[in-house]
Scaffold this motif. Structure first.
Motif, mmCIF file in Angstrom:
data_model
loop_
_atom_site.group_PDB
_atom_site.id
_atom_site.type_symbol
_atom_site.label_atom_id
_atom_site.label_comp_id
_atom_site.label_asym_id
_atom_site.label_seq_id
_atom_site.Cartn_x
_atom_site.Cartn_y
_atom_site.Cartn_z
ATOM 1 N N LEU A 116 0.864 -1.181 0.000
ATOM 2 C CA LEU A 116 0.000 0.000 0.000
ATOM 3 C C LEU A 116 0.896 1.225 0.000
ATOM 4 O O LEU A 116 1.828 1.316 0.805
ATOM 5 C CB LEU A 116 -0.910 0.047 1.225
ATOM 6 C CG LEU A 116 -1.962 -1.049 1.395
ATOM 7 C CD1 LEU A 116 -2.720 -0.845 2.703
ATOM 8 C CD2 LEU A 116 -2.926 -1.084 0.214
ATOM 9 N N GLY A 117 0.625 2.168 -0.880
ATOM 10 C CA GLY A 117 1.367 3.416 -0.876
ATOM 11 C C GLY A 117 0.943 4.312 0.269
ATOM 12 O O GLY A 117 0.025 3.990 1.039
ATOM 13 N N PRO A 118 1.582 5.469 0.422
ATOM 14 C CA PRO A 118 1.190 6.405 1.483
ATOM 15 C C PRO A 118 -0.222 6.941 1.253
ATOM 16 O O PRO A 118 -0.706 7.036 0.124
ATOM 17 C CB PRO A 118 2.218 7.535 1.346
ATOM 18 C CG PRO A 118 3.336 6.969 0.520
ATOM 19 C CD PRO A 118 2.725 5.946 -0.370
ATOM 20 N N GLY A 119 -0.874 7.296 2.353
ATOM 21 C CA GLY A 119 -2.170 7.952 2.283
ATOM 22 C C GLY A 119 -3.296 7.088 1.761
ATOM 23 O O GLY A 119 -4.210 7.585 1.108
ATOM 24 N N VAL A 120 -3.268 5.790 2.078
ATOM 25 C CA VAL A 120 -4.285 4.853 1.604
ATOM 26 C C VAL A 120 -5.173 4.422 2.769
ATOM 27 O O VAL A 120 -4.673 4.131 3.863
ATOM 28 C CB VAL A 120 -3.641 3.606 0.959
ATOM 29 C CG1 VAL A 120 -4.693 2.540 0.656
ATOM 30 C CG2 VAL A 120 -2.912 3.983 -0.319
ATOM 31 N N HIS A 121 -6.475 4.373 2.516
ATOM 32 C CA HIS A 121 -7.413 3.755 3.456
ATOM 33 C C HIS A 121 -7.996 2.527 2.778
ATOM 34 O O HIS A 121 -8.721 2.645 1.790
ATOM 35 C CB HIS A 121 -8.519 4.731 3.846
ATOM 36 C CG HIS A 121 -9.567 4.112 4.722
ATOM 37 N ND1 HIS A 121 -10.911 4.352 4.560
ATOM 38 C CD2 HIS A 121 -9.477 3.240 5.756
ATOM 39 C CE1 HIS A 121 -11.597 3.662 5.455
ATOM 40 N NE2 HIS A 121 -10.757 2.977 6.180
ATOM 41 N N TYR A 122 -7.651 1.355 3.280
ATOM 42 C CA TYR A 122 -8.196 0.083 2.790
ATOM 43 C C TYR A 122 -9.339 -0.242 3.749
ATOM 44 O O TYR A 122 -9.119 -0.641 4.876
ATOM 45 C CB TYR A 122 -7.097 -0.967 2.836
ATOM 46 C CG TYR A 122 -7.386 -2.297 2.166
ATOM 47 C CD1 TYR A 122 -8.665 -2.699 1.810
ATOM 48 C CD2 TYR A 122 -6.347 -3.161 1.906
ATOM 49 C CE1 TYR A 122 -8.897 -3.921 1.205
ATOM 50 C CE2 TYR A 122 -6.556 -4.399 1.296
ATOM 51 C CZ TYR A 122 -7.831 -4.769 0.960
ATOM 52 O OH TYR A 122 -8.056 -5.989 0.366
ATOM 53 N N PRO A 123 -10.585 -0.045 3.316
ATOM 54 C CA PRO A 123 -11.705 -0.042 4.268
ATOM 55 C C PRO A 123 -12.027 -1.433 4.810
ATOM 56 O O PRO A 123 -11.484 -2.445 4.347
ATOM 57 C CB PRO A 123 -12.863 0.501 3.440
ATOM 58 C CG PRO A 123 -12.523 0.153 2.043
ATOM 59 C CD PRO A 123 -11.029 0.226 1.939
ATOM 60 N N ASP A 124 -12.917 -1.461 5.782
ATOM 61 C CA ASP A 124 -13.340 -2.714 6.401
ATOM 62 C C ASP A 124 -13.727 -3.742 5.344
ATOM 63 O O ASP A 124 -14.520 -3.459 4.444
ATOM 64 C CB ASP A 124 -14.551 -2.463 7.322
ATOM 65 C CG ASP A 124 -14.148 -2.280 8.776
ATOM 66 O OD1 ASP A 124 -13.124 -2.835 9.177
ATOM 67 O OD2 ASP A 124 -14.879 -1.576 9.496
ATOM 68 N N HIS A 125 -13.167 -4.936 5.498
ATOM 69 C CA HIS A 125 -13.482 -6.036 4.592
ATOM 70 C C HIS A 125 -13.322 -7.334 5.365
ATOM 71 O O HIS A 125 -12.752 -7.362 6.465
ATOM 72 C CB HIS A 125 -12.583 -6.012 3.353
ATOM 73 C CG HIS A 125 -11.118 -6.080 3.651
ATOM 74 N ND1 HIS A 125 -10.409 -5.003 4.154
ATOM 75 C CD2 HIS A 125 -10.218 -7.107 3.550
ATOM 76 C CE1 HIS A 125 -9.141 -5.350 4.317
ATOM 77 N NE2 HIS A 125 -9.001 -6.623 3.973
ATOM 78 N N HIS A 126 -13.853 -8.412 4.819
ATOM 79 C CA HIS A 126 -13.710 -9.709 5.469
ATOM 80 C C HIS A 126 -13.749 -10.806 4.422
ATOM 81 O O HIS A 126 -14.143 -10.579 3.269
ATOM 82 C CB HIS A 126 -14.788 -9.916 6.543
ATOM 83 C CG HIS A 126 -16.182 -9.939 6.016
ATOM 84 N ND1 HIS A 126 -16.910 -8.792 5.777
ATOM 85 C CD2 HIS A 126 -16.997 -10.965 5.658
ATOM 86 C CE1 HIS A 126 -18.114 -9.111 5.315
ATOM 87 N NE2 HIS A 126 -18.194 -10.428 5.228
ATOM 88 N N HIS A 127 -13.326 -11.992 4.830
ATOM 89 C CA HIS A 127 -13.278 -13.148 3.933
ATOM 90 C C HIS A 127 -13.278 -14.400 4.781
ATOM 91 O O HIS A 127 -12.986 -14.367 5.989
ATOM 92 C CB HIS A 127 -12.047 -13.099 3.028
ATOM 93 C CG HIS A 127 -10.818 -12.592 3.705
ATOM 94 N ND1 HIS A 127 -10.106 -13.332 4.635
ATOM 95 C CD2 HIS A 127 -10.194 -11.392 3.629
ATOM 96 C CE1 HIS A 127 -9.094 -12.617 5.078
ATOM 97 N NE2 HIS A 127 -9.117 -11.438 4.491
ATOM 98 N N GLU A 128 -13.622 -15.507 4.145
ATOM 99 C CA GLU A 128 -13.735 -16.768 4.878
ATOM 100 C C GLU A 128 -12.385 -17.265 5.392
ATOM 101 O O GLU A 128 -12.286 -17.812 6.486
ATOM 102 C CB GLU A 128 -14.368 -17.830 3.975
ATOM 103 C CG GLU A 128 -14.656 -19.144 4.682
ATOM 104 C CD GLU A 128 -15.325 -20.154 3.773
ATOM 105 O OE1 GLU A 128 -15.196 -21.358 4.067
ATOM 106 O OE2 GLU A 128 -15.961 -19.751 2.788
ATOM 107 N N ALA A 129 -11.351 -17.104 4.607
ATOM 108 C CA ALA A 129 -10.031 -17.607 5.003
ATOM 109 C C ALA A 129 -9.532 -16.901 6.260
ATOM 110 O O ALA A 129 -9.715 -15.695 6.428
ATOM 111 C CB ALA A 129 -9.041 -17.421 3.865
#
Length: 199
Positions: free
Chosen positions: A118-131
């Motif tokens: 991830l580069g600077p200034g990134v928001h990777y929002p709430d997420h989910h997965h089975e694994a």
């Protein structure tokens, strides 16, 4: 031995050098893959942050970072999302490479492992997965949230565990994030379910 082979050896040796019980349980019984797929190199804009990043010292994380840096131009970097998910700016500063797994440079149906950038200034929002998932940052300064809790700083070498289907999110500020990841116990190519919105 190719630089991709050397990266897999470094990845394995790094994990085996760790004494954390959660990590040891996660890796228990895993047969490290030996069958290499022929994947064409594929670059992404975010990889430039890896090329420009200062080496994170002489730690074990720094040594693995160096292996990744040496192999970066030979790897098949990819993205799960597209412009309609998060927009063009996010895609310029996001990418991953699967070193082993159902799509990776080495074939494994049991576990997927690789690196997230991830580069600077990134928001990777709430997420989910089975694994079930483990992250280990190789760089300092990123912020992480799990189960809708406040964002907290996490540091190089910390083990971050996400049980199956638990919400989690990441943020970077002025520095990029380079992190090792592992997936096990669910569909290894599943696209994460986004449960949070971009800020």
């Amino acid at each position: 031995m190719s630089v991709i082979d050397e990266l897999l050896v470094g990845f394995r040796d790094y994990l085996q050098s760790r004494s954390d019980l959660l990590l040891r349980h996660f890796m228990e019984g895993f047969d490290w893959p030996t069958q290499q797929r022929s994947l064409a190199p594929h670059d992404l804009p975010v990889v430039n942050y890896l090329r420009k990043h200062d080496r994170p010292g002489d730690s074990a994380e720094g040594m693995l970072f160096d292996r990744l840096f040496q192999a970066a131009d030979k790897l098949h970097w990819a993205q799960t999302y597209n412009i309609t998910d998060f927009g063009a700016d996010f895609l310029e500063r996001y990418g991953w490479v699967e070193l082993f797994g159902t799509r990776g440079h080495f074939a494994s149906e049991e576990m997927a492992g690789g690196f997230l950038l991830l580069g600077p200034g990134v928001h990777y929002p709430d997420h989910h997965h089975e694994a079930e998932e483990i992250y280990i940052p190789l760089t300092d300064g990123s912020l992480w949230s799990k189960d809708a809790q406040p964002f907290l700083p996490r540091w190089s070498g910390e083990i971050i565990h996400h049980p199956s289907n638990i919400r989690h999110a990441m943020r970077t500020e002025d520095r990029p994030l380079v992190a090792l990841y592992l997936w096990r116990g669910g569909p290894l190519a599943q696209k994460s379910i986004i449960s949070g919105r971009m800020q």
